[in-house]
Design an enzyme around this catalytic site. Structure first.
Site, short mmCIF file in Angstrom:
data_model
loop_
_atom_site.label_atom_id
_atom_site.label_comp_id
_atom_site.label_asym_id
_atom_site.label_seq_id
_atom_site.Cartn_x
_atom_site.Cartn_y
_atom_site.Cartn_z
N TYR A 151 0.83 -1.22 0.00
CA TYR A 151 0.00 0.00 0.00
C TYR A 151 0.86 1.27 0.00
CZ TYR A 151 -3.74 -3.17 1.67
OH TYR A 151 -4.64 -4.18 1.83
N HIS A 186 0.44 -11.65 2.36
CA HIS A 186 -0.60 -10.91 1.63
C HIS A 186 -1.25 -11.78 0.54
CE1 HIS A 186 -1.74 -6.56 0.33
NE2 HIS A 186 -2.75 -7.39 0.21
#
Length: 268
Positions: free
Chosen positions: A42, A100
């Protein structure tokens, strides 16, 4: 057996960047969120760290999650990438460290990166470990590698328009909490006639209804927002009790459409 429960709802920071990320997290903490979710990819860990540092809250009052990107899964890169995340987040540890995405095409063997993940917990870099976007067969493999009750959560796409029921039930049978990302289906829940009608009955919003439905299913949600009113609204969903009939109506929502399906995703 881990009897720890993730605080819900958490605050998701996907797609939030720079000052917007910092102010959104600051506002979320201000209105009462205590679970913040970020990730290496991110590129906002530094802003999240700044917001936490500026919140006046003690570090142990906040449940902080980050995720290791698949390019950092090899044993050569894993720990270094996590230490880098901690530096950016301005903290000694995260509360939850997730893989992730499973390594695309198994480029890095699961046994290699889960060993690194477990090592991070043993070193005190994280309190809990978990995964994200893992399928049932991948979870079978992960449970075989790590043993039962090591995986706190599998963070997956779940919302009324994509209920992912089989995977949710598999996780819950195996004592793995489900965390729902995109719990509002990137705003699509607002368009649902079913959710609009139920929201009208309760004098609330379709978003709050979607979150109350997840809460009923014992699924942790991490909605994202930059709007303080929406943040507050999402927090109040915890108090919203839906009737059995309303749950059945939401369960029956069609069509069921997955939103997140990048080219590196596992074979769902």
């Amino acid at each position: 057996m881990h009897n720890f429960s993730l605080p819900t709802p958490g605050f998701g920071t996907y797609r939030l960047e720079d000052d917007e990320a910092k102010s959104a997290v600051a506002n979320a903490l201000d209105v009462g969120y205590r679970h913040i979710d970020t990730a290496q990819i991110y590129e906002n860990e530094a802003e999240v760290g700044d917001a936490i540092a500026g919140s006046g809250l003690k570090r142990d009052e906040i449940f902080l999650t980050t995720k290791v990107w698949f390019e950092n899964l090899s044993s050569a890169k894993f720990i270094t990438s996590v230490q880098n995340s901690l530096t950016l987040l301005n903290t000694d540890y995260v509360d939850l460290l997730l893989i992730h995405w499973p390594s695309p095409d198994n480029k890095v063997p699961m046994s290699e990166y889960l060993k690194e993940l477990k090592g991070c917990k043993e070193r005190g870099l994280t309190k809990h470990i978990g995964v994200s976007n893992f399928t049932q067969s991948q979870l079978d493999e992960a449970l075989a590698i790590l043993g039962k009750d090591q995986i706190l959560t599998n963070q997956i796409e779940v919302h009324p328009n994509f209920q992912n029921t089989e995977l949710v039930q598999y996780c819950q049978r195996n004592n793995i909490q489900v965390t729902a990302y995109m719990p509002l289906g990137v705003g699509k829940v607002m368009e649902s006639d079913v959710l609009q009608a139920i929201a009208h009955e309760h004098d609330t919003t379709p978003s709050a209804v979607a979150l109350a439905w997840l809460n009923h299913k014992k699924i942790v949600a991490i909605p994202s927002s930059t709007n303080v009113e929406h943040m507050r609204d999402n927090l109040t969903a915890k108090q919203l009790m839906l009737t059995a009939d309303e749950i059945v109506k939401i369960d029956a929502i069609e069509p069921q459409e997955r939103i997140v399906d990048p080219d590196f995703a596992p074979d769902w």
